[in-house]
Design a protein around this motif. Structure first.
Motif, PDB file in Angstrom:
ATOM      1  N   ILE A  31       0.849  -1.179   0.000  1.00 42.71           N
ATOM      2  CA  ILE A  31       0.000   0.000   0.000  1.00 42.71           C
ATOM      3  C   ILE A  31       0.886   1.230   0.000  1.00 42.71           C
ATOM      4  CG2 ILE A  31      -1.748   1.272   1.266  1.00 42.71           C
ATOM      5  CD1 ILE A  31      -2.605  -1.406   2.472  1.00 42.71           C
ATOM      6  N   ALA A  32       0.735   2.080  -0.985  1.00 41.78           N
ATOM      7  CA  ALA A  32       1.516   3.312  -1.053  1.00 41.78           C
ATOM      8  C   ALA A  32       0.778   4.410  -0.306  1.00 41.78           C
ATOM      9  CB  ALA A  32       1.721   3.726  -2.496  1.00 41.78           C
ATOM     10  N   GLU A  33       1.502   5.127   0.513  1.00 44.93           N
ATOM     11  CA  GLU A  33       0.931   6.239   1.252  1.00 44.93           C
ATOM     12  C   GLU A  33       1.497   7.534   0.692  1.00 44.93           C
ATOM     13  OE1 GLU A  33       1.677   7.782   5.610  1.00 44.93           O
ATOM     14  OE2 GLU A  33       0.449   5.961   5.598  1.00 44.93           O
ATOM     15  N   ILE A  34       0.624   8.409   0.220  1.00 43.47           N
ATOM     16  CA  ILE A  34       1.035   9.684  -0.363  1.00 43.47           C
ATOM     17  C   ILE A  34       0.535  10.799   0.539  1.00 43.47           C
ATOM     18  CG2 ILE A  34       0.828  11.217  -2.358  1.00 43.47           C
ATOM     19  CD1 ILE A  34       0.266   8.656  -4.036  1.00 43.47           C
ATOM     20  N   ARG A  35       1.453  11.640   1.022  1.00 43.33           N
ATOM     21  CA  ARG A  35       1.066  12.737   1.917  1.00 43.33           C
ATOM     22  C   ARG A  35       1.128  14.098   1.243  1.00 43.33           C
ATOM     23  NH1 ARG A  35       2.094  11.465   8.017  1.00 43.33           N
ATOM     24  NH2 ARG A  35       1.723   9.237   7.950  1.00 43.33           N
ATOM     25  N   SER A  36       1.930  14.239   0.218  1.00 40.21           N
ATOM     26  CA  SER A  36       2.050  15.523  -0.465  1.00 40.21           C
ATOM     27  C   SER A  36       1.142  15.525  -1.685  1.00 40.21           C
ATOM     28  CB  SER A  36       3.492  15.751  -0.906  1.00 40.21           C
ATOM     29  OG  SER A  36       3.562  16.877  -1.747  1.00 40.21           O
ATOM     30  N   LEU A  37       0.419  16.612  -1.868  1.00 42.71           N
ATOM     31  CA  LEU A  37      -0.484  16.714  -3.017  1.00 42.71           C
ATOM     32  C   LEU A  37       0.186  17.393  -4.205  1.00 42.71           C
ATOM     33  CD1 LEU A  37      -3.843  17.637  -1.257  1.00 42.71           C
ATOM     34  CD2 LEU A  37      -2.988  15.398  -1.957  1.00 42.71           C
ATOM     35  N   THR A  38       1.479  17.684  -4.099  1.00 43.81           N
ATOM     36  CA  THR A  38       2.190  18.377  -5.163  1.00 43.81           C
ATOM     37  C   THR A  38       2.123  17.613  -6.480  1.00 43.81           C
ATOM     38  OG1 THR A  38       3.679  19.309  -3.531  1.00 43.81           O
ATOM     39  CG2 THR A  38       4.382  19.420  -5.819  1.00 43.81           C
ATOM     40  N   ASP A  39       2.347  16.311  -6.458  1.00 41.51           N
ATOM     41  CA  ASP A  39       2.315  15.490  -7.669  1.00 41.51           C
ATOM     42  C   ASP A  39       1.651  14.157  -7.359  1.00 41.51           C
ATOM     43  OD1 ASP A  39       2.686  14.412 -10.177  1.00 41.51           O
ATOM     44  OD2 ASP A  39       4.821  13.991  -9.880  1.00 41.51           O
ATOM     45  N   VAL A  40       0.372  14.199  -7.038  1.00 37.14           N
ATOM     46  CA  VAL A  40      -0.353  12.994  -6.655  1.00 37.14           C
ATOM     47  C   VAL A  40      -0.317  11.961  -7.769  1.00 37.14           C
ATOM     48  CG1 VAL A  40      -2.610  12.059  -6.021  1.00 37.14           C
ATOM     49  CG2 VAL A  40      -1.845  14.216  -5.054  1.00 37.14           C
ATOM     50  N   MET A  41      -0.564  12.372  -9.001  1.00 34.21           N
ATOM     51  CA  MET A  41      -0.598  11.428 -10.117  1.00 34.21           C
ATOM     52  C   MET A  41       0.782  10.797 -10.336  1.00 34.21           C
ATOM     53  SD  MET A  41      -3.726  11.192 -11.054  1.00 34.21           S
ATOM     54  CE  MET A  41      -3.592  10.265 -12.578  1.00 34.21           C
ATOM     55  N   GLY A  42       1.837  11.601 -10.286  1.00 29.73           N
ATOM     56  CA  GLY A  42       3.193  11.081 -10.467  1.00 29.73           C
ATOM     57  C   GLY A  42       3.581  10.136  -9.345  1.00 29.73           C
ATOM     58  N   SER A  43       3.228  10.498  -8.105  1.00 31.11           N
ATOM     59  CA  SER A  43       3.527   9.638  -6.966  1.00 31.11           C
ATOM     60  C   SER A  43       2.776   8.317  -7.073  1.00 31.11           C
ATOM     61  CB  SER A  43       3.142  10.339  -5.655  1.00 31.11           C
ATOM     62  OG  SER A  43       3.927  11.494  -5.466  1.00 31.11           O
ATOM     63  N   SER A  71      -9.367  15.406  -4.673  1.00 27.15           N
ATOM     64  CA  SER A  71     -10.462  14.438  -4.783  1.00 27.15           C
ATOM     65  C   SER A  71     -10.697  14.037  -6.235  1.00 27.15           C
ATOM     66  CB  SER A  71     -11.745  14.982  -4.147  1.00 27.15           C
ATOM     67  OG  SER A  71     -12.248  16.086  -4.868  1.00 27.15           O
ATOM     68  N   VAL A  72     -10.451  14.963  -7.163  1.00 25.37           N
ATOM     69  CA  VAL A  72     -10.559  14.635  -8.590  1.00 25.37           C
ATOM     70  C   VAL A  72      -9.431  13.689  -8.986  1.00 25.37           C
ATOM     71  CG1 VAL A  72     -10.459  15.581 -10.930  1.00 25.37           C
ATOM     72  CG2 VAL A  72     -11.715  16.809  -9.131  1.00 25.37           C
ATOM     73  N   PHE A  73      -8.209  13.959  -8.521  1.00 31.57           N
ATOM     74  CA  PHE A  73      -7.067  13.099  -8.838  1.00 31.57           C
ATOM     75  C   PHE A  73      -7.233  11.700  -8.249  1.00 31.57           C
ATOM     76  CE2 PHE A  73      -4.630  17.173  -9.401  1.00 31.57           C
ATOM     77  CZ  PHE A  73      -4.438  17.007 -10.769  1.00 31.57           C
ATOM     78  N   VAL A  74      -7.813  11.619  -7.059  1.00 31.54           N
ATOM     79  CA  VAL A  74      -8.019  10.315  -6.424  1.00 31.54           C
ATOM     80  C   VAL A  74      -8.888   9.433  -7.311  1.00 31.54           C
ATOM     81  CG1 VAL A  74      -9.218   9.214  -4.482  1.00 31.54           C
ATOM     82  CG2 VAL A  74      -7.568  11.040  -4.063  1.00 31.54           C
ATOM     83  N   ARG A  75      -9.927  10.006  -7.866  1.00 27.66           N
ATOM     84  CA  ARG A  75     -10.792   9.233  -8.763  1.00 27.66           C
ATOM     85  C   ARG A  75     -10.035   8.803 -10.023  1.00 27.66           C
ATOM     86  NH1 ARG A  75     -16.966  10.125 -10.447  1.00 27.66           N
ATOM     87  NH2 ARG A  75     -16.980   8.595 -12.106  1.00 27.66           N
ATOM     88  N   ARG A  76      -9.226   9.720 -10.569  1.00 24.42           N
ATOM     89  CA  ARG A  76      -8.436   9.394 -11.759  1.00 24.42           C
ATOM     90  C   ARG A  76      -7.435   8.275 -11.478  1.00 24.42           C
ATOM     91  NH1 ARG A  76      -5.580  14.302 -14.179  1.00 24.42           N
ATOM     92  NH2 ARG A  76      -4.626  12.646 -15.394  1.00 24.42           N
ATOM     93  N   ILE A  77      -6.809   8.313 -10.308  1.00 24.77           N
ATOM     94  CA  ILE A  77      -5.843   7.271  -9.942  1.00 24.77           C
ATOM     95  C   ILE A  77      -6.533   5.903  -9.939  1.00 24.77           C
ATOM     96  CG2 ILE A  77      -4.454   6.342  -8.041  1.00 24.77           C
ATOM     97  CD1 ILE A  77      -3.887   9.322  -7.274  1.00 24.77           C
ATOM     98  N   ALA A  78      -7.686   5.836  -9.302  1.00 23.17           N
ATOM     99  CA  ALA A  78      -8.418   4.565  -9.220  1.00 23.17           C
ATOM    100  C   ALA A  78      -8.768   4.048 -10.611  1.00 23.17           C
ATOM    101  CB  ALA A  78      -9.680   4.742  -8.382  1.00 23.17           C
ATOM    102  N   GLU A  79      -9.198   4.950 -11.494  1.00 22.21           N
ATOM    103  CA  GLU A  79      -9.598   4.534 -12.844  1.00 22.21           C
ATOM    104  C   GLU A  79      -8.404   4.183 -13.723  1.00 22.21           C
ATOM    105  OE1 GLU A  79     -11.996   7.793 -14.222  1.00 22.21           O
ATOM    106  OE2 GLU A  79     -13.704   7.210 -12.973  1.00 22.21           O
ATOM    107  N   GLU A  80      -7.377   5.033 -13.728  1.00 19.67           N
ATOM    108  CA  GLU A  80      -6.240   4.828 -14.627  1.00 19.67           C
ATOM    109  C   GLU A  80      -5.353   3.657 -14.231  1.00 19.67           C
ATOM    110  OE1 GLU A  80      -3.926   8.287 -15.635  1.00 19.67           O
ATOM    111  OE2 GLU A  80      -5.726   9.533 -15.787  1.00 19.67           O
ATOM    112  N   TYR A  81      -5.192   3.420 -12.938  1.00 16.45           N
ATOM    113  CA  TYR A  81      -4.258   2.389 -12.489  1.00 16.45           C
ATOM    114  C   TYR A  81      -4.949   1.137 -11.961  1.00 16.45           C
ATOM    115  CZ  TYR A  81      -0.953   6.154 -13.018  1.00 16.45           C
ATOM    116  OH  TYR A  81      -0.212   7.182 -13.523  1.00 16.45           O
ATOM    117  N   ALA A  82      -6.267   1.146 -11.926  1.00 12.18           N
ATOM    118  CA  ALA A  82      -7.047  -0.004 -11.450  1.00 12.18           C
ATOM    119  C   ALA A  82      -6.568  -0.473 -10.072  1.00 12.18           C
ATOM    120  CB  ALA A  82      -7.003  -1.146 -12.455  1.00 12.18           C
ATOM    121  N   VAL A  83      -6.431   0.486  -9.162  1.00 14.97           N
ATOM    122  CA  VAL A  83      -6.046   0.191  -7.783  1.00 14.97           C
ATOM    123  C   VAL A  83      -7.105   0.772  -6.850  1.00 14.97           C
ATOM    124  CG1 VAL A  83      -3.555   0.118  -8.210  1.00 14.97           C
ATOM    125  CG2 VAL A  83      -4.633   2.285  -7.602  1.00 14.97           C
TER     126      VAL A  83
END
Length: 185
Positions: A31-43, A71-83
């Protein structure tokens, strides 16, 4: 990328805990934990490339606009990476109507050096149960007084309900309250 990854293994899960290690030493699916929102998609892309199958986004120091954008990026992460993605953000309504769900002492997190802390990695060592280098987890839990952690949760809850905006970063308030308590001692 630097940061912390929470690696789930049967050894830690059976004890009700998680192992959190530096991303640089990560060697398996987890499980990856991301705390900085600077580059959520890259992280997230980096974490998925390293084998993470679940992403936890715990924003620290984010304002209301950053939380909405995230919150928009979180949805994109789930869709793009299937995680699976856990977004550690709540609403004021949830805080006010379900206060008891924010007053808890779990999960337990085993940090990279073996220190066991409640709730989330990075919380002040003042709340630590101890170190696995000194005692088994069962002994640490048996000797631990959870009341200071519950008081920390109450303080974080009071801070959180005062924050303006539609979204509130719960873990950010926990970390800030634990740091303030450390300074006050």
């Amino acid at each position: 990328m630097s940061g912390m990854l929470e690696v789930r293994s049967p050894r830690w899960q059976s004890a009700g805990a998680s192992l959190v290690v530096p991303v640089e030493s990560y060697a398996g699916a987890g499980i990856a934990e991301i705390r900085s929102l600077t580059d959520v998609m890259g992280s997230a892309a980096h974490a998925v490339g390293a084998g993470a199958r679940r992403i936890r986004v715990f924003p620290v120091g984010a304002d209301a606009v950053d939380l909405i954008r995230a919150s928009v990026f979180v949805r994109r992460i789930a869709e793009e990476y299937a995680v699976d993605v856990e977004f550690s953000v709540t609403t004021r309504a949830a805080l006010l109507t379900r206060q008891e769900s924010f007053l808890r002492t779990s999960p337990l997190v085993v940090e990279a050096d073996g220190t066991v802390v409640p709730l989330c990695a990075g919380i002040s060592r003042r709340y630590a149960l101890g170190s696995l280098a000194d005692s088994p987890l069962s002994d640490l839990v048996a000797a631990w007084d959870p009341e200071p952690v519950l008081e920390l949760c109450r303080a974080a809850w009071r801070r959180a309900v005062e924050q303006p905006g539609p979204l509130i970063s719960w873990h950010d308030h926990l970390l800030q309250a634990s740091t303030e308590a450390e300074i006050a001692c």
